[in-house]
Design a protein around this motif. Structure first.
Motif, PDB file in Angstrom:
ATOM      1  N   THR A   1      29.895  34.836  55.425  1.00 53.85           N
ATOM      2  CA  THR A   1      30.578  36.127  55.474  1.00 53.85           C
ATOM      3  C   THR A   1      30.526  36.814  54.108  1.00 53.85           C
ATOM      4  O   THR A   1      30.206  36.199  53.096  1.00 53.85           O
ATOM      5  CB  THR A   1      32.052  35.959  55.894  1.00 53.85           C
ATOM      6  N   MET A   2      30.876  38.096  54.118  1.00 49.78           N
ATOM      7  CA  MET A   2      30.881  38.899  52.901  1.00 49.78           C
ATOM      8  C   MET A   2      31.879  38.345  51.881  1.00 49.78           C
ATOM      9  O   MET A   2      31.659  38.422  50.673  1.00 49.78           O
ATOM     10  CB  MET A   2      31.231  40.345  53.252  1.00 49.78           C
ATOM     11  N   ASP A   3      32.978  37.771  52.354  1.00 51.51           N
ATOM     12  CA  ASP A   3      34.000  37.223  51.462  1.00 51.51           C
ATOM     13  C   ASP A   3      33.543  35.933  50.775  1.00 51.51           C
ATOM     14  O   ASP A   3      34.039  35.600  49.701  1.00 51.51           O
ATOM     15  CB  ASP A   3      35.294  36.951  52.237  1.00 51.51           C
TER      16      ASP A   3
ATOM     17  N   THR B   1      27.074  52.680  54.626  1.00 55.39           N
ATOM     18  CA  THR B   1      28.125  52.051  55.421  1.00 55.39           C
ATOM     19  C   THR B   1      28.737  50.853  54.713  1.00 55.39           C
ATOM     20  O   THR B   1      29.557  50.167  55.289  1.00 55.39           O
ATOM     21  CB  THR B   1      27.549  51.572  56.772  1.00 55.39           C
ATOM     22  N   GLY B   2      28.339  50.596  53.473  1.00 53.93           N
ATOM     23  CA  GLY B   2      28.849  49.430  52.767  1.00 53.93           C
ATOM     24  C   GLY B   2      28.327  48.144  53.358  1.00 53.93           C
ATOM     25  O   GLY B   2      28.927  47.093  53.200  1.00 53.93           O
ATOM     26  N   SER B   3      27.211  48.219  54.063  1.00 52.50           N
ATOM     27  CA  SER B   3      26.726  47.047  54.784  1.00 52.50           C
ATOM     28  C   SER B   3      25.657  46.273  54.029  1.00 52.50           C
ATOM     29  O   SER B   3      25.062  45.374  54.598  1.00 52.50           O
ATOM     30  CB  SER B   3      26.166  47.482  56.133  1.00 52.50           C
ATOM     31  N   GLY B   4      25.396  46.595  52.773  1.00 57.58           N
ATOM     32  CA  GLY B   4      24.368  45.874  52.037  1.00 57.58           C
ATOM     33  C   GLY B   4      24.771  45.616  50.608  1.00 57.58           C
ATOM     34  O   GLY B   4      25.459  46.419  49.988  1.00 57.58           O
ATOM     35  N   TRP B   5      24.360  44.455  50.096  1.00 60.35           N
ATOM     36  CA  TRP B   5      24.557  44.114  48.687  1.00 60.35           C
ATOM     37  C   TRP B   5      23.180  43.976  48.079  1.00 60.35           C
ATOM     38  O   TRP B   5      22.275  43.382  48.683  1.00 60.35           O
ATOM     39  CB  TRP B   5      25.318  42.808  48.551  1.00 60.35           C
ATOM     40  N   TYR B   6      23.014  44.481  46.854  1.00 57.63           N
ATOM     41  CA  TYR B   6      21.714  44.477  46.193  1.00 57.63           C
ATOM     42  C   TYR B   6      21.836  43.842  44.814  1.00 57.63           C
ATOM     43  O   TYR B   6      22.670  44.259  44.006  1.00 57.63           O
ATOM     44  CB  TYR B   6      21.177  45.909  46.067  1.00 57.63           C
ATOM     45  N   TYR B   7      21.013  42.853  44.569  1.00 54.37           N
ATOM     46  CA  TYR B   7      20.939  42.196  43.269  1.00 54.37           C
ATOM     47  C   TYR B   7      19.609  42.625  42.643  1.00 54.37           C
ATOM     48  O   TYR B   7      18.550  42.367  43.209  1.00 54.37           O
ATOM     49  CB  TYR B   7      20.981  40.680  43.422  1.00 54.37           C
TER      50      TYR B   7
ATOM     51  N   GLN C   1      30.712  43.031  61.585  1.00 58.10           N
ATOM     52  CA  GLN C   1      31.794  42.061  61.414  1.00 58.10           C
ATOM     53  C   GLN C   1      31.832  41.470  59.999  1.00 58.10           C
ATOM     54  O   GLN C   1      32.710  40.671  59.689  1.00 58.10           O
ATOM     55  CB  GLN C   1      31.664  40.914  62.424  1.00 58.10           C
ATOM     56  N   GLY C   2      30.873  41.833  59.137  1.00 63.62           N
ATOM     57  CA  GLY C   2      30.852  41.329  57.768  1.00 63.62           C
ATOM     58  C   GLY C   2      30.132  40.003  57.609  1.00 63.62           C
ATOM     59  O   GLY C   2      30.317  39.310  56.614  1.00 63.62           O
ATOM     60  N   VAL C   3      29.281  39.640  58.566  1.00 63.26           N
ATOM     61  CA  VAL C   3      28.507  38.403  58.504  1.00 63.26           C
ATOM     62  C   VAL C   3      27.083  38.753  58.071  1.00 63.26           C
ATOM     63  O   VAL C   3      26.529  39.772  58.485  1.00 63.26           O
ATOM     64  CB  VAL C   3      28.502  37.694  59.888  1.00 63.26           C
TER      65      VAL C   3
END
Length: 149
Positions: free
Chosen positions: A46-48, A64-70, A98-100
């Motif tokens: 999950t995102m958490d 939508t806040g649905s992606g994280w980028y490194y 759902q944040g998965v």
């Protein structure tokens, strides 16, 4: 005696001059290594849980806040020359509503072209716009009125 002193000064200046021309490498940003990314299970993590597994991202998805980028890059500074980017990597992690985690992708920049280095996707296809797509999608969307108060 003066000749020996002049030779020693010349040798010292030559050594310092050659040392100044050695390349200096600098790393910018953060990209988690493959061993840490292996802990991220597509469809389960999950995102958490991500900050404790691989750390906080350099950027997050704006739509939508649905992606994280490194994002990480390596630059070479060589004497008086302009710094040159040697490598760049982007790790994009997408999430379902759902944040998965639904997708983990690794991109590189080879000769100015985006290259997919690795991709782990669930059964559905990739539907979100990637970081590169967002950046390139904004080109040409500016008007003169946007810059005038």
């Amino acid at each position: 005696m003066a000749a020996i002193r002049q030779v020693l000064i010349l040798v010292l200046v030559t050594i310092l001059g050659l040392a100044a021309c050695s390349p200096v490498y600098r790393n910018h940003g953060f990209v988690p290594p493959d061993t840490d990314l292996a802990q991220v299970v597509v469809g389960e993590t999950t995102m958490d849980q991500l900050p404790t597994l691989i750390g906080r991202p350099s950027a997050q998805g704006l739509l939508t806040g649905s992606g994280w980028y490194y994002v990480g890059s390596r630059w070479r500074h060589y004497g008086p020359r302009e710094p040159e980017e040697v490598s760049r990597e982007v790790v994009a992690i997408s999430f379902n509503p759902q944040g998965v985690v639904s997708n983990v992708e690794r991109f590189g920049l080879e000769r100015g072209r985006v290259v997919a280095l690795s991709r782990r996707v669930t059964d559905t296809s990739v539907t979100e716009i990637s970081l590169i797509g967002q950046i390139l999608g904004n080109l040409g969307n500016f008007q003169a009125g946007d810059f005038i108060d």
